[in-house]
Design a protein around this motif. Structure first.
Motif, PDB file in Angstrom:
ATOM      1  N   PHE A   1       1.056  -1.384   0.186  1.00  0.00           N
ATOM      2  CA  PHE A   1      -0.257   0.085   0.054  1.00  0.00           C
ATOM      3  C   PHE A   1       0.853   1.198  -0.035  1.00  0.00           C
ATOM      4  O   PHE A   1       0.823   2.242  -0.953  1.00  0.00           O
ATOM      5  CB  PHE A   1      -0.919   0.105   1.419  1.00  0.00           C
ATOM      6  N   PHE A   2       1.887   1.307   0.834  1.00  0.00           N
ATOM      7  CA  PHE A   2       2.541   2.428   0.890  1.00  0.00           C
ATOM      8  C   PHE A   2       3.707   2.529  -0.343  1.00  0.00           C
ATOM      9  O   PHE A   2       3.868   3.761  -0.826  1.00  0.00           O
ATOM     10  CB  PHE A   2       3.632   2.231   2.129  1.00  0.00           C
ATOM     11  N   GLU A   3       3.897   1.724  -0.780  1.00  0.00           N
ATOM     12  CA  GLU A   3       4.828   1.437  -2.116  1.00  0.00           C
ATOM     13  C   GLU A   3       4.002   2.204  -3.091  1.00  0.00           C
ATOM     14  O   GLU A   3       4.484   2.976  -3.886  1.00  0.00           O
ATOM     15  CB  GLU A   3       5.312   0.302  -2.547  1.00  0.00           C
ATOM     16  N   LEU A   4       2.641   1.931  -3.226  1.00  0.00           N
ATOM     17  CA  LEU A   4       1.614   2.481  -4.448  1.00  0.00           C
ATOM     18  C   LEU A   4       1.507   3.753  -4.068  1.00  0.00           C
ATOM     19  O   LEU A   4       1.684   4.783  -5.036  1.00  0.00           O
ATOM     20  CB  LEU A   4       0.621   1.542  -4.428  1.00  0.00           C
TER      21      LEU A   4
ATOM     22  N   PHE B   1      -2.235 -11.801 -14.234  1.00  0.00           N
ATOM     23  CA  PHE B   1      -2.038 -11.965 -12.874  1.00  0.00           C
ATOM     24  C   PHE B   1      -0.509 -12.847 -12.881  1.00  0.00           C
ATOM     25  O   PHE B   1      -0.434 -13.944 -12.740  1.00  0.00           O
ATOM     26  CB  PHE B   1      -3.115 -12.756 -12.116  1.00  0.00           C
ATOM     27  N   ASP B   2       0.512 -11.980 -13.110  1.00  0.00           N
ATOM     28  CA  ASP B   2       1.839 -12.124 -13.110  1.00  0.00           C
ATOM     29  C   ASP B   2       2.638 -12.058 -11.925  1.00  0.00           C
ATOM     30  O   ASP B   2       4.039 -12.309 -11.787  1.00  0.00           O
ATOM     31  CB  ASP B   2       2.555 -11.910 -14.321  1.00  0.00           C
ATOM     32  N   GLY B   3       2.083 -11.387 -10.725  1.00  0.00           N
ATOM     33  CA  GLY B   3       2.777 -11.317  -9.525  1.00  0.00           C
ATOM     34  C   GLY B   3       3.555 -10.086  -9.337  1.00  0.00           C
ATOM     35  O   GLY B   3       4.320  -9.662  -8.382  1.00  0.00           O
ATOM     36  N   THR B   4       3.342  -9.204 -10.588  1.00  0.00           N
ATOM     37  CA  THR B   4       4.121  -7.962 -10.535  1.00  0.00           C
ATOM     38  C   THR B   4       3.667  -7.176  -9.270  1.00  0.00           C
ATOM     39  O   THR B   4       2.473  -6.995  -8.843  1.00  0.00           O
ATOM     40  CB  THR B   4       3.862  -7.125 -11.710  1.00  0.00           C
ATOM     41  N   GLY B   5       4.858  -6.534  -8.811  1.00  0.00           N
ATOM     42  CA  GLY B   5       4.212  -5.853  -7.356  1.00  0.00           C
ATOM     43  C   GLY B   5       4.363  -6.522  -6.217  1.00  0.00           C
ATOM     44  O   GLY B   5       4.473  -5.856  -4.941  1.00  0.00           O
ATOM     45  N   ILE B   6       4.434  -7.872  -6.117  1.00  0.00           N
ATOM     46  CA  ILE B   6       4.415  -8.632  -5.027  1.00  0.00           C
ATOM     47  C   ILE B   6       5.679  -8.880  -4.329  1.00  0.00           C
ATOM     48  O   ILE B   6       5.747  -8.763  -3.052  1.00  0.00           O
ATOM     49  CB  ILE B   6       3.397  -9.708  -5.005  1.00  0.00           C
TER      50      ILE B   6
END
Length: 229
Positions: free
Chosen positions: A12-15, A224-229
């Motif tokens: 959340f904070f990264e976004l 849905f490739d997991g980008t950002g996780i």
């Protein structure tokens, strides 16, 4: 992919640091028990952008109530009023009963829209100058081919029940998938959509959004490739 509530709060904070206008939780109903600690942690540590709960609305009132104080903008669908349509298209003849109750709880929590300039309505003629919503309820209805009567019933219900306390978004982006049955095998026609827009205006809906043409595209389906996780 495994994702802990602690890591989700960090995301959340990264976004927010990347300039996101809000945290948009899409179809999150089945993750509510894990979302609650993540949202509490983020709010407690100063998350300043709104949290949007983007839902199909087929959920229990108790789940919506458990999120009170953690969600700023409720973005629910109201897909069907007809039990027959809901059963044939979604396998849930009780859809409207549950969805309408969930939306009523959302409106109880956020009884009027609030925008970033402190106003409660959009007055700008140019959409580019509109302030961003920071709190409120925006109900979406996806118009489906051959289902105009049900769409009119939904628009009428929302207008009569909530007036200008909510915003309504009338969508025309239904995208037929292979092997879709009956009328769902085709796109919504422009005349069908235009007739619904005219009906919404006729019954007095003022806080509304409509779409231009060209929205029917599989590109709206995310990868849905997991980008950002």
């Amino acid at each position: 992919m495994p994702l802990s509530p602690e890591r989700l709060a960090e995301i959340f904070f990264e976004l927010e640091a990347q300039g996101a206008h809000n945290i948009n939780l899409v179809t999150p109903e089945h993750f509510v028990p894990l979302l609650i600690p993540a949202l509490r942690e983020a709010k407690m540590n100063g998350l300043s952008i709104p949290v949007v709960y983007n839902t199909g609305s087929y959920e229990k009132v108790e789940a919506v109530r458990a999120l009170e104080g953690l969600v700023d903008i409720w973005l629910p669908d109201l897909k069907y009023m007809s039990p027959a349509l809901a059963a044939s298209h979604t396998g849930a003849p009780d859809y409207f009963r549950h969805a309408s109750a969930a939306i009523a709880e959302m409106v109880r929590q956020c009884p009027e829209p609030v925008f970033s300039d402190g106003s409660h309505a959009i007055d700008c003629a140019d959409d580019a100058d509109d302030p961003l919503m920071t709190r409120g309820v925006l109900v979406r209805h996806l118009a489906l081919p051959g289902c105009a009567e049900d769409s009119r019933a939904i628009l009428r219900y929302l207008r009569e029940t909530y007036g200008n306390r909510i915003f309504i978004s009338l969508l025309n982006q239904y995208t037929p998938m292979p092997k879709a049955p009956g009328s769902l095998a085709r796109r919504l026609s422009e005349s069908e959509y235009d007739a619904l827009v005219s009906y919404a205006i006729e019954i007095g809906i003022e806080n509304g959004f409509v779409q231009e043409s060209g929205t029917v595209s599989s590109s709206y389906i995310p990868v849905f490739d997991g980008t950002g996780i």
